[in-house]
Design an enzyme around this catalytic site. Structure first.
Site, short mmCIF file in Angstrom:
data_model
loop_
_atom_site.label_atom_id
_atom_site.label_comp_id
_atom_site.label_asym_id
_atom_site.label_seq_id
_atom_site.Cartn_x
_atom_site.Cartn_y
_atom_site.Cartn_z
N ASN A 13 41.08 61.66 85.39
CA ASN A 13 40.70 62.07 84.04
C ASN A 13 39.18 62.12 83.99
O ASN A 13 38.52 61.08 83.93
CB ASN A 13 41.26 61.06 83.02
CG ASN A 13 40.80 61.36 81.61
OD1 ASN A 13 40.20 62.40 81.36
ND2 ASN A 13 41.07 60.44 80.70
N LYS A 52 37.33 63.18 81.67
CA LYS A 52 36.79 63.00 80.31
C LYS A 52 35.73 64.08 80.04
O LYS A 52 35.83 65.18 80.58
CB LYS A 52 36.27 61.58 80.13
CG LYS A 52 37.34 60.55 80.54
CD LYS A 52 37.03 59.14 80.18
CE LYS A 52 38.15 58.23 80.66
NZ LYS A 52 37.97 56.82 80.29
N HIS A 63 45.61 59.39 74.83
CA HIS A 63 44.61 58.52 75.45
C HIS A 63 43.95 57.65 74.38
O HIS A 63 43.73 58.10 73.25
CB HIS A 63 43.56 59.38 76.17
CG HIS A 63 42.69 58.56 77.06
ND1 HIS A 63 41.64 57.81 76.58
CD2 HIS A 63 42.74 58.34 78.40
CE1 HIS A 63 41.07 57.18 77.59
NE2 HIS A 63 41.73 57.48 78.70
N GLU A 86 40.97 56.85 73.88
CA GLU A 86 39.75 57.43 73.29
C GLU A 86 40.12 58.41 72.19
O GLU A 86 39.41 58.53 71.19
CB GLU A 86 38.90 58.08 74.39
CG GLU A 86 38.23 57.02 75.25
CD GLU A 86 38.03 57.41 76.71
OE1 GLU A 86 38.07 58.62 77.02
OE2 GLU A 86 37.85 56.49 77.53
N GLU A 116 47.48 52.00 80.05
CA GLU A 116 46.03 51.84 80.12
C GLU A 116 45.60 50.79 79.11
O GLU A 116 45.35 51.12 77.94
CB GLU A 116 45.34 53.18 79.80
CG GLU A 116 45.65 54.29 80.78
CD GLU A 116 44.51 55.31 80.86
OE1 GLU A 116 44.13 55.64 81.99
OE2 GLU A 116 44.00 55.74 79.82
N GLY A 146 36.88 51.73 81.38
CA GLY A 146 35.43 51.91 81.45
C GLY A 146 34.64 50.61 81.37
O GLY A 146 33.43 50.64 81.18
N SER A 164 39.63 50.97 84.87
CA SER A 164 38.76 50.43 85.92
C SER A 164 39.47 50.32 87.27
O SER A 164 39.20 49.39 88.06
CB SER A 164 38.16 49.09 85.50
OG SER A 164 37.36 49.26 84.34
P1 13P Z 1 38.15 54.21 83.86
O1 13P Z 1 38.84 54.37 85.19
O2 13P Z 1 36.78 54.79 83.82
O3 13P Z 1 38.23 52.80 83.38
O4 13P Z 1 38.99 55.09 82.80
C1 13P Z 1 40.36 54.99 82.80
C2 13P Z 1 40.89 56.05 81.92
O5 13P Z 1 40.64 56.06 80.72
C3 13P Z 1 41.71 57.10 82.52
O6 13P Z 1 42.33 57.88 81.56
#
Ligand code: 13P
Length: 254
Positions: free
Chosen positions: A9, A11, A97, A99, A169, A175, A215
């Site tokens: 992903n 983003k 997601h 976010e 997740e 992150g 992560s």
């Molecule tokens: P990170 O791997 O940067 O923690 O993000 C995970 C994520 O949100 C994948 O959709």
């Protein structure tokens, strides 16, 4: 046997040129080192989907979108529909997601509409669920995930549900550099699989792919993926580094 899947992903990162360079870098490394029987899905920003899809067809990876709107079509300036994405050779879409839940107010009711539209337009939803830290600290994490999965997915028919990929997740791991321990991931993945078994039966549950995200990196992927109910990963930051991403997708024990 369930598929092993690693999805990236990206983003809201990369320019067109950076995206193209990264895709070729990943493709070259995969061709050099192989990828075993791992299914690879890359989800770049939506303006780059067509370019990514052309490279994906040549290099044996799938391309997914990061979102679609919850309406079929119409006066929603700036939005992208499932019909649009589905009509251009894109195969997957990340939905729900954290976010999007946090910054764009997405509820499981909205996500449920998106899941239905994605399926209608032959996109495989990668449905994200997971608790925030305060919920885990209060030991509410199982209840939170149960409600999310229940509301967004469990009114699907068995046939439609069988097409879904789930990504657990935990929000506190996204992150942050703080990864769920393999035991924490396994515990939640087994719980989710149990919910699926109760709703759709053991056969469907045994085939449901449940990815871990948060992560996950080149160092911890192997241990996470060795857990019996962890079928791969949804990778954020580390998917923007070709070397790390290709290491991760080769992290399944043979
Ligand atoms: P990170 O791997 O940067 O923690 O993000 C995970 C994520 O949100 C994948 O959709």
């Amino acid at each position: 046997m369930r598929s092993k899947i690693v999805a990236g992903n990206w983003k809201m990162n990369t320019t067109f040129q950076e995206a193209e360079d990264l895709l070729y870098e990943i493709a070259d490394l995969m061709n050099e080192r192989g990828k075993g029987d791992t299914t690879v899905i890359i989800c770049p920003p939506s303006p780059f989907l067509e370019m990514a899809s052309d490279i994906g067809v040549e290099n044996d990876f799938f391309v997914g979108a990061q979102n679609v709107n919850d309406h079929e079509s119409g006066a929603y300036t700036g939005e992208v529909s499932a019909a649009m994405i589905g009509s251009m050779g894109i195969t997957h879409v990340i939905l729900g997601h954290s976010e999007r839940r946090t910054y764009f107010g997405e509820t499981d009711t909205i996500i449920k509409s998106k899941v239905a539209l994605a399926l209608k337009h032959e996109l495989v939803p990668i449905y994200c669920c997971g608790e925030v830290l305060a919920e885990r600290e209060k030991s509410n994490h199982f209840e939170v995930v149960r409600n999310q999965v229940n509301e967004a997915l469990f009114s699907l028919t068995k046939e439609d549900f069988s097409k879904i990929i789930i990504a657990y997740e935990p929000v506190w791991a996204i992150g942050t550099g703080v990864t769920a321990t393999p035991a924490q991931a396994q515990e939640m993945h087994a719980f989710i699989r149990g919910l699926v078994a109760d709703k759709y039966g053991e056969t469907v549950a045994a085939e449901t792919v449940i990815l871990y995200g948060g992560s996950c990196n080149a160092k911890n992927a192997a241990e996470l993926f060795s857990q019996p109910d962890v079928d791969g990963g949804l990778i954020g930051g580390a998917s923007l580094k070709a070397e790390d991403f290709v290491t991760i997708l080769n992290s399944f024990k043979k």
